[in-house]
Design a protein around this motif. Structure first.
Motif, PDB file in Angstrom:
ATOM      1  N   ALA A 149      -9.569  13.451  21.066  1.00  0.00           N
ATOM      2  CA  ALA A 149      -9.440  14.910  21.069  1.00  0.00           C
ATOM      3  C   ALA A 149     -10.572  15.559  20.284  1.00  0.00           C
ATOM      4  CB  ALA A 149      -8.087  15.316  20.487  1.00  0.00           C
ATOM      5  N   GLY A 150     -10.940  14.949  19.169  1.00  0.00           N
ATOM      6  CA  GLY A 150     -12.038  15.488  18.380  1.00  0.00           C
ATOM      7  C   GLY A 150     -13.370  15.379  19.099  1.00  0.00           C
ATOM      8  N   VAL A 151     -13.601  14.237  19.744  1.00  0.00           N
ATOM      9  CA  VAL A 151     -14.838  14.040  20.510  1.00  0.00           C
ATOM     10  C   VAL A 151     -14.910  15.055  21.645  1.00  0.00           C
ATOM     11  CG1 VAL A 151     -16.092  12.447  22.012  1.00  0.00           C
ATOM     12  CG2 VAL A 151     -14.997  11.593  19.930  1.00  0.00           C
ATOM     13  N   ARG A 152     -13.803  15.228  22.349  1.00  0.00           N
ATOM     14  CA  ARG A 152     -13.783  16.153  23.485  1.00  0.00           C
ATOM     15  C   ARG A 152     -13.990  17.592  23.021  1.00  0.00           C
ATOM     16  NH1 ARG A 152     -11.976  16.482  28.958  1.00  0.00           N
ATOM     17  NH2 ARG A 152     -12.891  18.457  29.626  1.00  0.00           N
ATOM     18  N   ALA A 153     -13.414  17.951  21.881  1.00  0.00           N
ATOM     19  CA  ALA A 153     -13.575  19.311  21.377  1.00  0.00           C
ATOM     20  C   ALA A 153     -15.037  19.600  21.049  1.00  0.00           C
ATOM     21  CB  ALA A 153     -12.697  19.515  20.142  1.00  0.00           C
ATOM     22  N   SER A 174     -18.770   5.050  17.481  1.00  0.00           N
ATOM     23  CA  SER A 174     -20.144   5.037  17.981  1.00  0.00           C
ATOM     24  C   SER A 174     -20.227   5.788  19.307  1.00  0.00           C
ATOM     25  CB  SER A 174     -20.618   3.597  18.174  1.00  0.00           C
ATOM     26  OG  SER A 174     -19.848   2.966  19.196  1.00  0.00           O
ATOM     27  N   LEU A 175     -21.446   6.072  19.758  1.00  0.00           N
ATOM     28  CA  LEU A 175     -21.624   6.753  21.038  1.00  0.00           C
ATOM     29  C   LEU A 175     -21.010   5.978  22.207  1.00  0.00           C
ATOM     30  CD1 LEU A 175     -25.214   8.282  20.824  1.00  0.00           C
ATOM     31  CD2 LEU A 175     -23.052   9.524  20.996  1.00  0.00           C
ATOM     32  N   PRO A 176     -21.180   4.647  22.296  1.00  0.00           N
ATOM     33  CA  PRO A 176     -20.522   3.934  23.392  1.00  0.00           C
ATOM     34  C   PRO A 176     -19.000   4.070  23.351  1.00  0.00           C
ATOM     35  CG  PRO A 176     -22.233   2.570  22.431  1.00  0.00           C
ATOM     36  CD  PRO A 176     -22.077   3.758  21.534  1.00  0.00           C
ATOM     37  N   GLU A 177     -18.425   4.026  22.149  1.00  0.00           N
ATOM     38  CA  GLU A 177     -16.976   4.189  22.034  1.00  0.00           C
ATOM     39  C   GLU A 177     -16.557   5.589  22.464  1.00  0.00           C
ATOM     40  OE1 GLU A 177     -15.353   1.927  18.307  1.00  0.00           O
ATOM     41  OE2 GLU A 177     -17.442   2.496  17.907  1.00  0.00           O
ATOM     42  N   ASP A 178     -17.303   6.600  22.028  1.00  0.00           N
ATOM     43  CA  ASP A 178     -16.986   7.980  22.416  1.00  0.00           C
ATOM     44  C   ASP A 178     -17.057   8.155  23.929  1.00  0.00           C
ATOM     45  OD1 ASP A 178     -16.665   8.640  19.772  1.00  0.00           O
ATOM     46  OD2 ASP A 178     -18.627   9.601  19.558  1.00  0.00           O
ATOM     47  N   ARG A 187      -6.707  -2.596  31.887  1.00  0.00           N
ATOM     48  CA  ARG A 187      -6.442  -1.185  31.642  1.00  0.00           C
ATOM     49  C   ARG A 187      -6.351  -0.939  30.144  1.00  0.00           C
ATOM     50  NH1 ARG A 187      -4.423   1.258  36.425  1.00  0.00           N
ATOM     51  NH2 ARG A 187      -3.996  -0.259  38.076  1.00  0.00           N
ATOM     52  N   TYR A 188      -6.725   0.266  29.741  1.00  0.00           N
ATOM     53  CA  TYR A 188      -6.747   0.599  28.316  1.00  0.00           C
ATOM     54  C   TYR A 188      -6.071   1.955  28.070  1.00  0.00           C
ATOM     55  CZ  TYR A 188     -10.296  -3.065  28.449  1.00  0.00           C
ATOM     56  OH  TYR A 188     -10.962  -4.244  28.665  1.00  0.00           O
ATOM     57  N   PRO A 189      -4.726   2.011  28.188  1.00  0.00           N
ATOM     58  CA  PRO A 189      -4.024   3.272  27.922  1.00  0.00           C
ATOM     59  C   PRO A 189      -4.194   3.701  26.465  1.00  0.00           C
ATOM     60  CG  PRO A 189      -2.605   1.683  29.046  1.00  0.00           C
ATOM     61  CD  PRO A 189      -3.810   0.940  28.585  1.00  0.00           C
ATOM     62  N   ALA A 190      -4.138   5.002  26.243  1.00  0.00           N
ATOM     63  CA  ALA A 190      -4.337   5.540  24.899  1.00  0.00           C
ATOM     64  C   ALA A 190      -3.181   5.152  23.979  1.00  0.00           C
ATOM     65  CB  ALA A 190      -4.465   7.052  24.962  1.00  0.00           C
ATOM     66  N   ALA A 191      -3.524   4.810  22.749  1.00  0.00           N
ATOM     67  CA  ALA A 191      -2.532   4.550  21.712  1.00  0.00           C
ATOM     68  C   ALA A 191      -2.596   5.633  20.644  1.00  0.00           C
ATOM     69  CB  ALA A 191      -2.758   3.176  21.082  1.00  0.00           C
TER      70      ALA A 191
END
Length: 216
Positions: free
Chosen positions: A127-131, A3-7, A117-121
């Protein structure tokens, strides 16, 4: 699909430290909820107030809770956002943890203050959202409605400089600012961020004045 909040939270989080800027981000996530619901046809802005559609259900517990509240009484976006200044990062941090995109690390400072804290897993979704956002911010492609909303919220939540810093990112920041000017949810977030920032500045100034008076 996230969802947009997650992105928005994925873009805000540092992959290694798992930290994100506080304050305006909560408002940005609340605005992202409204934008997500509006994109799905579950929410409309009419006569300056938010109206939930009578048969609206998304299947997402967090978004459906918003619809349930808004169905009771239409409110102005600013009133809704001001009531949701806290807890949004934790709510969507938990969501990202449940879906395996981040891990949740809890610690205590001085035995009292709990930090999260929420480090990436799994960085593939981010990466897709950022692209997609990069392609719009650098004007390589015309934005679809979802990416336009995300870009405008990135600006409204004060994340544009973090994602597109320095002189090299100036054009991208300008593009996102233009998107935000045409989006009602982002304009509402920007106004609430400005009010919150002004309140914080006033509090700091008052504290400095009291300290100076005490020391004189």
């Amino acid at each position: 699909m996230t969802s947009l909040p997650e992105d928005l939270l994925l873009l805000a989080l540092d992959d290694e430290s798992g930290t994100a800027p506080s304050g305006p981000l909560d408002l940005g996530l609340a605005g992202a909820e409204l934008a997500e619901l509006a994109l799905g046809g579950h929410l409309v802005l009419r006569d300056g107030r938010l109206h939930a559609q009578a048969d609206g259900r998304t299947g997402d517990p967090l978004l459906d809770a918003v619809l349930t509240e808004l169905a009771r009484k239409p409110v102005k976006p600013s009133a809704w956002l001001s009531s949701r200044r806290k807890g949004m990062v934790a709510a969507y941090g938990t969501r990202l943890t449940e879906t395996g995109l981040v891990t949740h690390q809890r610690s205590r400072a001085f035995g009292v203050l709990t930090t999260h804290r929420y480090p990436a897993a799994d960085t593939s979704v981010k990466a897709g959202v950022r692209a997609r956002l990069d392609a719009v911010a650098t004007r390589q492609t015309e934005p679809d409605a979802r990416t336009a909303a995300l870009g405008s919220l990135v600006h409204a939540a004060g994340l544009a400089r973090r994602l597109y810093g320095g002189r090299d990112g100036a054009d991208a920041r300008k593009t996102l600012r233009a998107l935000a000017e045409g989006d009602w949810a982002s304009r509402a977030v920007s106004r609430e961020v400005a009010k919150a920032t002004a309140a914080i500045s006033a509090s700091v100034a008052a504290a400095v004045a009291v300290s100076a008076a005490a020391g004189s």
